[in-house]
Design an enzyme around this catalytic site. Structure first.
Site, short mmCIF file in Angstrom:
data_model
loop_
_atom_site.label_atom_id
_atom_site.label_comp_id
_atom_site.label_asym_id
_atom_site.label_seq_id
_atom_site.Cartn_x
_atom_site.Cartn_y
_atom_site.Cartn_z
N ASN A 31 0.82 -1.23 0.00
CA ASN A 31 0.00 0.00 0.00
C ASN A 31 0.85 1.27 0.00
OD1 ASN A 31 0.93 0.28 2.59
ND2 ASN A 31 -1.05 -0.01 3.59
N GLY A 35 6.58 1.88 2.18
CA GLY A 35 7.47 1.39 1.12
C GLY A 35 7.73 2.45 0.05
N PHE A 71 5.64 -9.77 4.02
CA PHE A 71 6.47 -8.83 4.79
C PHE A 71 5.65 -7.68 5.37
CE2 PHE A 71 9.49 -10.46 1.59
CZ PHE A 71 10.54 -10.85 2.40
N ASN A 90 -3.15 -3.56 12.16
CA ASN A 90 -2.49 -3.79 10.87
C ASN A 90 -1.83 -5.17 10.81
OD1 ASN A 90 -1.37 -2.60 8.24
ND2 ASN A 90 0.43 -3.45 9.25
N SER A 115 10.04 -12.65 13.75
CA SER A 115 11.07 -11.81 14.37
C SER A 115 11.64 -12.42 15.63
CB SER A 115 10.42 -10.47 14.71
OG SER A 115 11.30 -9.69 15.46
N TYR A 139 5.06 -5.09 19.35
CA TYR A 139 5.49 -5.54 18.02
C TYR A 139 5.79 -7.04 18.04
CZ TYR A 139 8.74 -6.55 14.27
OH TYR A 139 9.37 -7.15 13.20
N LYS A 143 3.86 -10.34 16.08
CA LYS A 143 4.51 -11.36 15.24
C LYS A 143 4.23 -12.77 15.78
CE LYS A 143 6.47 -8.87 12.01
NZ LYS A 143 6.64 -9.11 10.58
N PHE A 167 16.78 -11.84 13.23
CA PHE A 167 17.36 -11.03 14.28
C PHE A 167 17.51 -9.63 13.66
CE2 PHE A 167 17.83 -13.87 17.97
CZ PHE A 167 17.06 -14.89 17.43
N LEU A 188 19.39 1.22 14.35
CA LEU A 188 20.71 1.68 14.79
C LEU A 188 21.66 2.03 13.64
CD1 LEU A 188 22.70 2.18 17.09
CD2 LEU A 188 23.29 -0.26 17.01
N PHE A 206 20.58 4.00 23.59
CA PHE A 206 19.44 3.76 24.49
C PHE A 206 19.84 2.91 25.69
CE2 PHE A 206 16.59 4.16 20.51
CZ PHE A 206 16.45 5.52 20.70
N ARG A 280 15.05 2.54 25.77
CA ARG A 280 13.82 2.56 24.97
C ARG A 280 12.92 1.43 25.47
NH1 ARG A 280 14.51 1.64 18.55
NH2 ARG A 280 15.18 -0.42 19.27
N1 UDP Z 1 19.54 1.71 19.44
C1 UDP Z 1 20.13 2.80 20.06
N2 UDP Z 1 19.89 4.04 19.54
C2 UDP Z 1 19.11 4.25 18.44
C3 UDP Z 1 18.53 3.11 17.81
C4 UDP Z 1 18.77 1.86 18.34
O1 UDP Z 1 20.83 2.67 21.05
O2 UDP Z 1 18.92 5.42 18.03
C5 UDP Z 1 19.77 0.36 19.98
C6 UDP Z 1 18.50 -0.35 20.44
O3 UDP Z 1 18.20 -0.05 21.78
C7 UDP Z 1 18.86 -1.81 20.21
C8 UDP Z 1 19.85 -1.78 19.05
O4 UDP Z 1 20.31 -0.43 18.97
O5 UDP Z 1 19.52 -2.32 21.33
C9 UDP Z 1 19.22 -2.18 17.74
O6 UDP Z 1 18.04 -1.43 17.59
P1 UDP Z 1 17.21 -1.43 16.25
O7 UDP Z 1 16.08 -0.45 16.41
O8 UDP Z 1 18.15 -1.19 15.10
O9 UDP Z 1 16.68 -2.91 16.10
P2 UDP Z 1 15.80 -3.82 17.09
O10 UDP Z 1 16.77 -4.59 17.92
O11 UDP Z 1 14.89 -2.92 17.86
O12 UDP Z 1 15.06 -4.72 16.14
#
Ligand code: UDP
Length: 328
Positions: A31, A35, A71, A90, A115, A139, A143, A167, A188, A206, A280
């Site tokens: 949609n 994307g 996906f 969704n 996931s 989230y 999944k 992962f 990240l 975080f 976070r």
């Molecule tokens: N992370 C961070 N700062 C950011 C984004 C992510 O420290 O601005 C950390 C986050 O807490 C996690 C890791 O990086 O431990 C990977 O986060 P990402 O969102 O890339 O993937 P996720 O593990 O949530 O699928």
């Protein structure tokens, strides 16, 4: 014909590119809420929503679809904690519509992007497919519920599926034509690239008080084209008569947030401006995969087996596309 939902997104578009390069006919169903049409390449494109069961059925019939790779989903851990309605609606209800359309049109094969977030904090150094699934985020729960829907549809209607629990997807195709472009970006590696491109002042780490060796979260980064290859292997196994199954996809090596920053600094040759900020919500401390099962059963073998290679391919995309795709 293979229908790919979310084929205009990050992981979807890389899988579509790989499918096309191996000669498969593909229709992308997306949609375009997150994307990018530029990412679809030469696949057939249908702009549509998962909730539009009639359009899904028409598309299955029109193109003679026998398999789906699914996906299409919202995928931000942080956002899922503050807006669970959006995620359950969704991801879970949308998947139910897709499955209903598949059953109604007798489309039997489904490869599904699940996931590592379905596991949550297992306390295990290496997560296998038998580790308990207790998601820490909405989230991850969506999944897990989607996996459950598929399992029930297998029992009731004989739908055959493979759930791939990835992962941390990262990197980009070597062509430099497609890559990662989320808005807003929350992952990240692309955020680090935005800092290097001057699009963002600094990276917020975080939390540095997790029970890990340096206090920052540990993740297992796996290359997007290795994920694409796994989807194709999974689909081929179903088409060859395999039963429904589920597999982890990772490299089996954990890297802390600080180690990822250091690796990017080494590959790119520049310092990344960063500071520690609060945790976070929803983030488990450690997520590292055992992918032995898919290696053993489907012969999957990741080519991008070092973080340096993954980061280098990501930098190739981000350094040439600092603003991502042209169309937003
Ligand atoms: N992370 C961070 N700062 C950011 C984004 C992510 O420290 O601005 C950390 C986050 O807490 C996690 C890791 O990086 O431990 C990977 O986060 P990402 O969102 O890339 O993937 P996720 O593990 O949530 O699928």
């Amino acid at each position: 014909m293979i229908l790919v939902t979310g084929g205009a997104g990050y992981i979807g578009s890389h899988t579509v590119k790989e499918l096309r390069s191996r000669g498969y006919d593909v229709v992308v169903y997306d949609n375009l809420s997150t994307g990018h049409i530029e990412a679809v390449g030469d696949a057939v494109f249908v702009k549509g929503d998962l909730f539009d069961v009639e359009l899904l059925k028409d598309t299955f019939k029109k193109y003679g679809v026998d398999s789906v790779i699914h996906f299409a989903a919202y995928s931000l851990v942080g956002e899922s904690m503050t807006n669970p309605i959006k995620y359950y609606k969704n991801n879970v209800s949308g998947t139910l519509c897709l499955l209903e359309a598949m059953v109604s049109c007798d489309v039997k094969y489904l490869v599904f992007s699940s996931s590592a977030a379905t596991y949550g904090d297992t306390g295990e150094d290496i997560i296998t497919e038998n580790s308990p699934q207790n998601p820490t985020s909405v989230y991850g729960m969506t999944k897990l519920m989607m996996e459950r829907l598929m399992s029930d549809f297998d029992k009731a209607y004989g739908l055959k599926y493979v759930a791939l629990r990835y992962f941390n997807a990262a990197g980009a195709d070597e062509s430099g034509l497609i890559g990662e472009d989320h808005n807003p970006e929350s992952h990240l590696i692309p955020i680090i690239m935005q800092v290097l491109n001057g699009k963002r002042g600094k990276l917020g780490i975080f939390g540095d008080n997790y029970p890990t060796f340096d206090g920052t979260c540990v993740r297992d980064y796996v290359h997007i084209m290795d994920l694409a290859d796994a989807h194709i292997k999974a689909l081929e196994s179903l088409r060859a008569g395999a039963n429904s199954n589920y597999y982890n996809l990772g490299n089996g090596n954990g890297f802390s947030v600080r180690q990822v920053i250091e690796t990017v600094e080494k590959v790119v040759g520049r310092k990344v401006n960063c500071e520690v900020v609060p945790r976070r919500a929803g983030d488990p401390a450690v997520l590292v995969a055992s992918s032995d099962k898919i290696k053993r059963e489907l012969g999957w073998n990741p080519v991008y087996n070092s973080l340096e290679k993954i980061v280098a391919s990501a930098w190739k995309w981000h350094s040439t596309h600092p603003d991502g795709y042209k169309t937003k």
